[in-house]
Design a protein around this motif. Structure first.
Motif, mmCIF file in Angstrom:
data_model
loop_
_atom_site.group_PDB
_atom_site.id
_atom_site.type_symbol
_atom_site.label_atom_id
_atom_site.label_comp_id
_atom_site.label_asym_id
_atom_site.label_seq_id
_atom_site.Cartn_x
_atom_site.Cartn_y
_atom_site.Cartn_z
ATOM 1 N N GLN A 1 -23.877 -13.382 -2.206
ATOM 2 C CA GLN A 1 -24.640 -14.311 -3.036
ATOM 3 C C GLN A 1 -24.086 -15.720 -2.870
ATOM 4 O OE1 GLN A 1 -24.426 -12.736 -6.979
ATOM 5 N NE2 GLN A 1 -25.755 -10.978 -6.529
ATOM 6 N N TYR A 2 -24.857 -16.706 -3.336
ATOM 7 C CA TYR A 2 -24.447 -18.088 -3.137
ATOM 8 C C TYR A 2 -23.292 -18.523 -4.039
ATOM 9 C CZ TYR A 2 -27.255 -20.022 0.551
ATOM 10 O OH TYR A 2 -27.730 -20.338 1.791
ATOM 11 N N ASN A 3 -22.849 -17.639 -4.918
ATOM 12 C CA ASN A 3 -21.620 -17.921 -5.651
ATOM 13 C C ASN A 3 -20.398 -17.310 -4.969
ATOM 14 O OD1 ASN A 3 -21.902 -15.236 -6.136
ATOM 15 N ND2 ASN A 3 -22.129 -15.409 -8.360
ATOM 16 N N GLY A 4 -20.632 -16.722 -3.756
ATOM 17 C CA GLY A 4 -19.543 -16.151 -2.971
ATOM 18 C C GLY A 4 -19.305 -14.671 -3.238
ATOM 19 N N THR A 5 -20.016 -14.049 -4.202
ATOM 20 C CA THR A 5 -19.811 -12.639 -4.527
ATOM 21 C C THR A 5 -20.417 -11.755 -3.446
ATOM 22 O OG1 THR A 5 -19.874 -13.132 -6.874
ATOM 23 C CG2 THR A 5 -20.196 -10.839 -6.230
ATOM 24 N N VAL A 6 -19.637 -10.796 -2.991
ATOM 25 C CA VAL A 6 -20.105 -9.855 -1.971
ATOM 26 C C VAL A 6 -20.798 -8.692 -2.679
ATOM 27 C CG1 VAL A 6 -19.431 -8.339 -0.088
ATOM 28 C CG2 VAL A 6 -18.183 -10.477 -0.464
ATOM 29 N N LEU B 1 -25.143 -24.798 4.369
ATOM 30 C CA LEU B 1 -25.720 -23.627 5.031
ATOM 31 C C LEU B 1 -27.233 -23.615 4.876
ATOM 32 C CD1 LEU B 1 -25.494 -20.959 6.515
ATOM 33 C CD2 LEU B 1 -25.000 -19.841 4.342
ATOM 34 N N LYS B 2 -27.735 -23.990 3.704
ATOM 35 C CA LYS B 2 -29.181 -24.018 3.499
ATOM 36 C C LYS B 2 -29.837 -25.022 4.428
ATOM 37 C CE LYS B 2 -29.143 -22.578 -1.359
ATOM 38 N NZ LYS B 2 -29.477 -22.959 -2.755
ATOM 39 N N GLU B 3 -29.139 -26.098 4.691
ATOM 40 C CA GLU B 3 -29.684 -27.126 5.580
ATOM 41 C C GLU B 3 -29.633 -26.671 7.037
ATOM 42 O OE1 GLU B 3 -28.617 -31.695 6.972
ATOM 43 O OE2 GLU B 3 -27.588 -30.792 5.256
ATOM 44 N N LEU B 4 -28.497 -26.101 7.449
ATOM 45 C CA LEU B 4 -28.330 -25.691 8.845
ATOM 46 C C LEU B 4 -29.012 -24.364 9.160
ATOM 47 C CD1 LEU B 4 -24.541 -26.546 9.330
ATOM 48 C CD2 LEU B 4 -26.515 -27.877 10.101
ATOM 49 N N ARG B 5 -29.210 -23.543 8.113
ATOM 50 C CA ARG B 5 -29.766 -22.199 8.248
ATOM 51 C C ARG B 5 -28.801 -21.227 8.916
ATOM 52 N NH1 ARG B 5 -33.760 -22.213 4.830
ATOM 53 N NH2 ARG B 5 -34.618 -20.349 5.827
ATOM 54 N N GLU B 6 -27.938 -21.729 9.780
ATOM 55 C CA GLU B 6 -26.978 -20.859 10.476
ATOM 56 C C GLU B 6 -25.821 -21.718 10.984
ATOM 57 O OE1 GLU B 6 -28.281 -17.871 13.471
ATOM 58 O OE2 GLU B 6 -27.019 -19.041 14.838
ATOM 59 N N PHE B 7 -24.620 -21.228 10.862
ATOM 60 C CA PHE B 7 -23.488 -21.853 11.547
ATOM 61 C C PHE B 7 -22.438 -20.793 11.849
ATOM 62 C CE2 PHE B 7 -22.188 -22.453 7.080
ATOM 63 C CZ PHE B 7 -20.898 -21.972 7.107
ATOM 64 N N GLU B 8 -21.565 -21.096 12.836
ATOM 65 C CA GLU B 8 -20.570 -20.147 13.316
ATOM 66 C C GLU B 8 -19.183 -20.774 13.212
ATOM 67 O OE1 GLU B 8 -21.779 -19.340 17.270
ATOM 68 O OE2 GLU B 8 -23.418 -18.005 16.693
ATOM 69 N N PHE C 1 -22.747 -17.222 9.890
ATOM 70 C CA PHE C 1 -23.334 -17.297 8.552
ATOM 71 C C PHE C 1 -24.836 -17.562 8.707
ATOM 72 C CE2 PHE C 1 -18.940 -17.996 7.828
ATOM 73 C CZ PHE C 1 -18.669 -17.653 6.505
ATOM 74 N N ASN C 2 -25.675 -16.760 8.028
ATOM 75 C CA ASN C 2 -27.124 -16.911 8.090
ATOM 76 C C ASN C 2 -27.676 -17.080 6.673
ATOM 77 O OD1 ASN C 2 -27.875 -16.076 11.079
ATOM 78 N ND2 ASN C 2 -26.296 -14.666 10.356
ATOM 79 N N HIS C 3 -28.510 -18.104 6.487
ATOM 80 C CA HIS C 3 -29.192 -18.293 5.208
ATOM 81 C C HIS C 3 -30.456 -17.437 5.200
ATOM 82 C CE1 HIS C 3 -31.068 -20.219 1.743
ATOM 83 N NE2 HIS C 3 -32.150 -20.400 2.493
ATOM 84 N N GLY D 1 -38.154 -14.220 -1.051
ATOM 85 C CA GLY D 1 -38.903 -14.621 -2.247
ATOM 86 C C GLY D 1 -38.283 -15.869 -2.823
ATOM 87 N N THR D 2 -37.942 -15.781 -4.097
ATOM 88 C CA THR D 2 -37.330 -16.924 -4.774
ATOM 89 C C THR D 2 -35.808 -16.875 -4.713
ATOM 90 O OG1 THR D 2 -37.376 -15.719 -6.876
ATOM 91 C CG2 THR D 2 -39.289 -17.110 -6.349
ATOM 92 N N LYS D 3 -35.283 -15.787 -4.134
ATOM 93 C CA LYS D 3 -33.828 -15.622 -4.095
ATOM 94 C C LYS D 3 -33.281 -15.983 -2.716
ATOM 95 C CE LYS D 3 -33.752 -11.948 -7.572
ATOM 96 N NZ LYS D 3 -33.321 -10.558 -7.893
ATOM 97 N N ALA D 4 -32.073 -16.513 -2.719
ATOM 98 C CA ALA D 4 -31.415 -16.895 -1.463
ATOM 99 C C ALA D 4 -30.102 -16.117 -1.332
ATOM 100 C CB ALA D 4 -31.153 -18.391 -1.417
ATOM 101 N N PHE D 5 -29.835 -15.645 -0.128
ATOM 102 C CA PHE D 5 -28.626 -14.880 0.140
ATOM 103 C C PHE D 5 -27.989 -15.386 1.428
ATOM 104 C CE2 PHE D 5 -31.586 -12.019 -2.031
ATOM 105 C CZ PHE D 5 -30.834 -11.656 -3.140
ATOM 106 N N ILE D 6 -26.770 -14.925 1.641
ATOM 107 C CA ILE D 6 -26.050 -15.232 2.885
ATOM 108 C C ILE D 6 -25.738 -13.914 3.579
ATOM 109 C CG2 ILE D 6 -24.031 -16.328 3.923
ATOM 110 C CD1 ILE D 6 -23.733 -17.859 1.228
ATOM 111 N N CYS D 7 -26.154 -13.813 4.842
ATOM 112 C CA CYS D 7 -25.796 -12.647 5.662
ATOM 113 C C CYS D 7 -24.733 -13.098 6.663
ATOM 114 C CB CYS D 7 -27.021 -12.101 6.390
ATOM 115 S SG CYS D 7 -26.645 -10.673 7.427
ATOM 116 N N ILE D 8 -23.591 -12.424 6.647
ATOM 117 C CA ILE D 8 -22.466 -12.817 7.505
ATOM 118 C C ILE D 8 -22.179 -11.702 8.509
ATOM 119 C CG2 ILE D 8 -20.075 -13.593 7.576
ATOM 120 C CD1 ILE D 8 -20.311 -14.328 4.638
ATOM 121 N N TYR D 9 -22.238 -12.044 9.791
ATOM 122 C CA TYR D 9 -21.846 -11.126 10.860
ATOM 123 C C TYR D 9 -20.425 -11.493 11.284
ATOM 124 C CZ TYR D 9 -26.738 -9.744 11.327
ATOM 125 O OH TYR D 9 -27.986 -9.257 11.096
ATOM 126 N N MET D 10 -19.550 -10.490 11.319
ATOM 127 C CA MET D 10 -18.156 -10.734 11.677
ATOM 128 C C MET D 10 -17.777 -9.891 12.889
ATOM 129 S SD MET D 10 -16.355 -10.604 7.934
ATOM 130 C CE MET D 10 -16.808 -11.740 6.621
#
Length: 954
Positions: free
Chosen positions: A393-398, A441-448, A467-469, A473-482
């Protein structure tokens, strides 16, 4: 009249002329349906030539007949009744012609026939009247669509309903379609067109119901049925009827109709099924989805279109339905083509007039199930991906971590919701990604970025993150590939060290591409050639290597080393040694050049050439001196532990020196005790194989049954007692020297195998199949005359010549008596050290006495005599006389008591004599046991009992 075989059926010839005058058609067919007579009227009306129907079957002109129906017709007319039918006959061009047929059974000339009279209804206009009457009865309209002419034949009330001229029967299809469009919905027209298209392509038939709008007079359901007329798999016409179902002229009827219409046109699949599995009703959506007509479905049972509802399962289902009255569940239906359709079915229990029904409303969820399967597959792929995946989540919670993450970090599923991405990742860039800074991240949509991931046990792991934005719907999440970069970091270290090693190397190192451009050069190359950093990169190699052979470099697929010249930046020629190796990387060819500056070496080489010239000059001068020096060395009585000053024996040692440096086979011949093994060891010590094994084999001392195993080795299980593999003496002597003592005692069958080793260097272990190759220098020795043995056939001639490459004759001690004093002194020193005695005096008189003795046992006998004298020595005086007296006393007693020996002494002497005759060989075909006619074990037992030791006879 069509031609017929009157020779076969002569009775028909009488009727031929009469039938040709008939206005109606006439044909005769036999029981098999074969046409044997057709009159002119029939041929003309149907468009056939006289030959067309010759030997044809009745089915050619009557497409409604089958073989089975013809057999049934024949049976009916045999009873004497006539069969009258209104049907269609097939025109030669494929059109259907309405006819009325009368079929009778006839016996003519001993043969039975079906005589068929054909009335052509279009000629008499009775066909139209019949169709009109049929249309008026039950509100039926008949129609025929000519696909070739695109014309529709309509007979009946429908023309009035559509506003078409009643007196006209044939209309263009476009005109009729436009008329229908004013009364029938677009969906119904599209449905009828689809069914017609399928009928044209596949044949068979279809039935459907459409809603006809009478404008001010309400709605009416029309039932349309259609069939295809096909020839040669080609549909030329469609024909059928349109009937009135009922007209909704009252509210009750209209409501009933609309209810029925709703069921028929609802998108759900509707079934009425009895408890025995029979289907009482299906709606149109069911027919369309499953590909059946309503009639076909009503003739099936549910078990034929549903998987999992066999008799036993059906009973369980009905018991449950009776109890609960309503059940929902998933079922798999099978379409007519075999496709599986998944439905979500709402099953309702109904009891109507004492009959149990299941009213099922089923929704096709096949696409939804496929989407669910895809979703499950996606979830499975994410969970079992080799890469670590987090949803944050955008508060950093996994809130999700896949299996790869949990395994690598050792976190449990229960730990995941407690994690915050900012607490487990460590990176300088990450410090800016706090709760209020995710906007980046929301602006870049993706960064490494690279980071360190901390595991549950507080161990850092180098990773590469993406990091992927994700907006859902109305919710935003972060998907992280490591990605675990532990191996990459190790490779980076290795690459750094390799780069550092290259730059620290003293040799010049270049990588050049296939265009001969310099892709890399190390620090040594730059400094030695006088270039600044970066000057040579991308330059052509010819700039520093003008003489490069492009074709040769590109053609090489293996490493090569050569000398050439490089040019420095100042133009100076630098002699270099180049080692060049090809390499391929990602489809590109490179060459690695390791270049060594050999200026100093060239200078040293020139100095060496000059020194060599001087050495050669000195060598020539010293050649004679060298020969004299060698002779002087030999005269100093010590040649590799060989003591001599005898001129003839020095010649023998000269032969040893000559042959030692070669790999030639040497054969040493001489009496027992003359020191043949010493000569063999001298050859070995002076050869270039001195640091390799020296293996000695006494061919006379080995039992015959073990010689092959000893020489060539054996495999496990080769014979009884061979519990493991054993290497032979030849295998152990590889790259070294093998000394075959008493070669004359080698059995004949092994001589061939030895010959193969001499010739080819190959042999096989006993019991083995693999050929072994060895490089062995062979020195052989014998005290026997091998030439005589060759003449007697006891020694192979070819082996003798292979051994006799360089023969050396070892003289006996009686021919080199001047060496006796030297040998006495040598043995005195040897045993003095061993016994701890110091000898100061040796009687010259004793030595002179020994020089008169012939020494039949040669040097071995002299050594034994000196050893005995050392034992008897007192006060630093070697007592040779006492030792020699014992020898002479032994000889005298032997002669005096020869006839008066005890039994055991006699046995002992007899065995020793036998051993001497057999060249000291105990066992085998040429051993003493055979000569004495004793078993090998018996002789060896007696020798132990009589105290005969090896030194007594060797």
């Amino acid at each position: 009249m069509m031609p017929i075989s009157f020779a076969i059926y002569p009775a028909l010839q009488v009727l031929e002329g009469a039938f040709d005058g008939f206005r109606d058609g006439v044909l005769f067919a036999n029981e098999s349906g074969e046409i044997h007579l057709a009159n002119d009227a029939l041929l003309q009306k149907l468009g056939y030539q006289p030959d067309d129907l010759s030997e044809s079957l009745i089915f050619t002109v009557n497409p409604h007949l089958t073989l089975l129906s013809w057999k049934k017709l024949w049976k009916n007319i045999q009873s004497g009744e006539s069969l009258v039918e209104d049907i269609e006959y097939m025109h030669s061009e494929g059109a259907l012609v309405p006819v009325k047929t009368t079929t009778r059974y006839q016996e003519i000339g001993g043969s039975t026939w079906a005589m068929i009279n054909i009335e052509f209804l279009l000629d008499s206009q009775r066909y139209l009247h019949l169709l009109r009457a049929t249309a008026e009865t039950g509100n039926i309209c008949s129609w025929e669509l000519d696909l070739t002419r695109q014309e529709l034949l309509l007979i009946g009330e429908l023309k009035d309903l559509l506003g078409l001229p009643y007196e006209q029967n044939t209309f263009p299809i476009k005109e009729v379609k436009a008329a229908f469009a004013d009364h029938i919905s677009f969906e119904d027209i599209k449905k009828v067109q689809g069914l017609a298209g399928k009928l044209i392509g596949e044949g068979e038939s279809f039935e459907t119901i459409v809603l006809f709008n009478h404008a001010d007079d309400g709605f009416e359901r029309l039932h349309i049925s259609a069939k295809a007329f096909r020839t040669d798999n080609f549909t030329s016409k469609l024909y059928g009827t349109i009937s009135r179902a009922f007209k909704a002229d009252s509210n009750t009827e209209e409501e009933s109709y609309l209810s029925q219409f709703s069921l028929d046109h609802v998108s759900d699949l509707v079934f009425w099924v009895k408890n025995d599995g029979t289907i009482s009703y299906v709606n149109q959506s069911t027919c369309d989805r499953l590909g059946y007509t309503r009639k076909e479905l009503l003739e099936l049972k549910t078990s034929q279109i549903t998987t999992g509802l066999e008799n036993s399962n059906r009973d369980i289902f009905w018991d449950k339905l009776r109890a609960k009255k309503h059940i929902e569940g998933k079922f798999n239906l099978r379409t007519k083509s075999g496709e599986v359709v998944t439905v979500l079915s709402s099953n309702n229990y109904l009891l109507y007039e004492g009959v149990e029904y299941n009213c099922a409303f089923s929704k096709d969820i096949t696409a939804q199930e496929q989407e669910n399967d895809q979703l499950k597959l996606t979830q499975f792929s994410i969970e079992h991906s080799h890469e670590m995946i987090l949803w944050v989540q955008y508060n950093g919670t996994v809130f999700y971590a896949n299996e790869a993450f949990r395994k690598k970090t050792k976190y449990d599923k229960e730990d995941i919701p407690q994690l915050n991405i900012l607490s487990i990742l460590e990176n300088d860039e990450l410090s800016g990604l706090k709760v209020d800074n995710w906007a980046r991240l929301k602006e870049l949509r993706e960064f490494e970025m690279e980071a360190e991931l901390w595991s549950k046990d507080d161990r850092p792991m180098p990773i590469y993150c993406t990091f992927n934005h994700i907006q859902y719907g109305t919710k935003a999440f972060i998907c992280i590939y490591m990605r675990d970069w532990s191996r990459k970091k190790k490779r980076d270290v290795q690459l750094f060290l390799a780069q550092n090693a290259l730059d620290s190397a003293r040799d010049m190192i270049f990588w050049i591409d296939e265009n001969l451009k310099i892709a890399y050069k190390n620090e040594a190359a730059r400094s030695k050639l006088g270039y600044r950093k970066g000057e040579l990169k991308g330059e052509d190699i010819t700039k520093i290597y003008p003489g490069i052979n492009l074709e040769k470099i590109l053609a090489k697929e293996s490493a090569e080393q050569f000398e050439t010249e490089f040019r420095s930046k100042s133009g100076k020629a630098i002699p270099v040694e180049i080692s060049i190796s090809p390499a391929h990387f990602k489809g590109n060819r490179y060459s690695c050049m390791i270049v060594r500056d050999i200026q100093e070496r060239k200078k040293n080489q020139q100095q060496l050439v000059e020194r060599k010239r001087k050495i050669e000059e000195l060598s020539l001068k010293l050649k004679d001196e060298n020969v004299l020096l060698r002779e002087e060395i030999y005269s100093n009585y010590n040649f590799n532990n060989i003591i001599t000053k005898n001129k003839n024996y020095r010649n023998v040692l000269g032969q040893i020196a000559q042959v030692a440096d070669s790999n030639a086979t040497v054969l040493i011949q001489g009496e027992t005790g003359t020191g043949k093994e010493l000569l063999a060891r001298a050859i070995y010590s002076l050869s270039d194989r001195e640091d390799r094994p020296f293996i000695k084999v006494n061919c006379a001392a080995l039992p015959e049954n073990l010689i092959e195993s000893e020489l060539f080795g054996h495999e496990k299980g080769a014979f009884t007692g061979a519990v493991q593999q054993k290497k032979g003496r030849f295998e152990l002597a590889d790259k070294g020297t093998i000394f075959l003592d008493e070669i004359g005692e080698l059995p004949l069958d092994l001589q061939a195998k030895l010959l193969r080793v001499l010739q080819e260097g190959e042999f096989e272990r006993l019991g083995g199949t693999n050929t072994l190759t060895v490089d062995v220098r062979i020195v052989a020795a014998t005290n026997r005359n091998l030439e005589e043995m060759v003449e007697k056939g006891t020694f192979r001639e070819d082996l003798f010549y292979r051994l006799n490459v360089f023969p050396i004759a070892n003289p006996p001690l009686r021919e080199r008596k001047e060496d006796i004093p030297l040998l006495i002194k040598h043995f005195t020193q040897k045993y003095g050290k061993r016994m701890g005695k110091k000898i100061d005096k040796i009687s010259q008189a004793d030595i002179a006495e020994l020089e008169k003795y012939d020494f039949p046992g040669n040097i071995r006998e002299l050594e034994n005599m000196v050893e005995r004298a050392m034992i008897l020595a007192k006060d630093g005086m070697l007592n040779l006389k006492a030792s020699f007296d014992l020898v002479r006393e032994s000889h005298r007693k032997g002669k005096d008591k020869k006839g008066f020996l005890s039994f055991e002494e006699m046995q002992k002497e007899h065995i020793l004599e036998a051993l001497k005759k057999c060249n000291m060989r105990v066992t085998g075909p040429k051993g003493a046991a055979r000569l004495l006619e004793l078993n090998d074990r018996t002789l060896m037992s007696k020798m132990r009992k009589l105290g005969i030791k090896r030194e007594d006879y060797l």
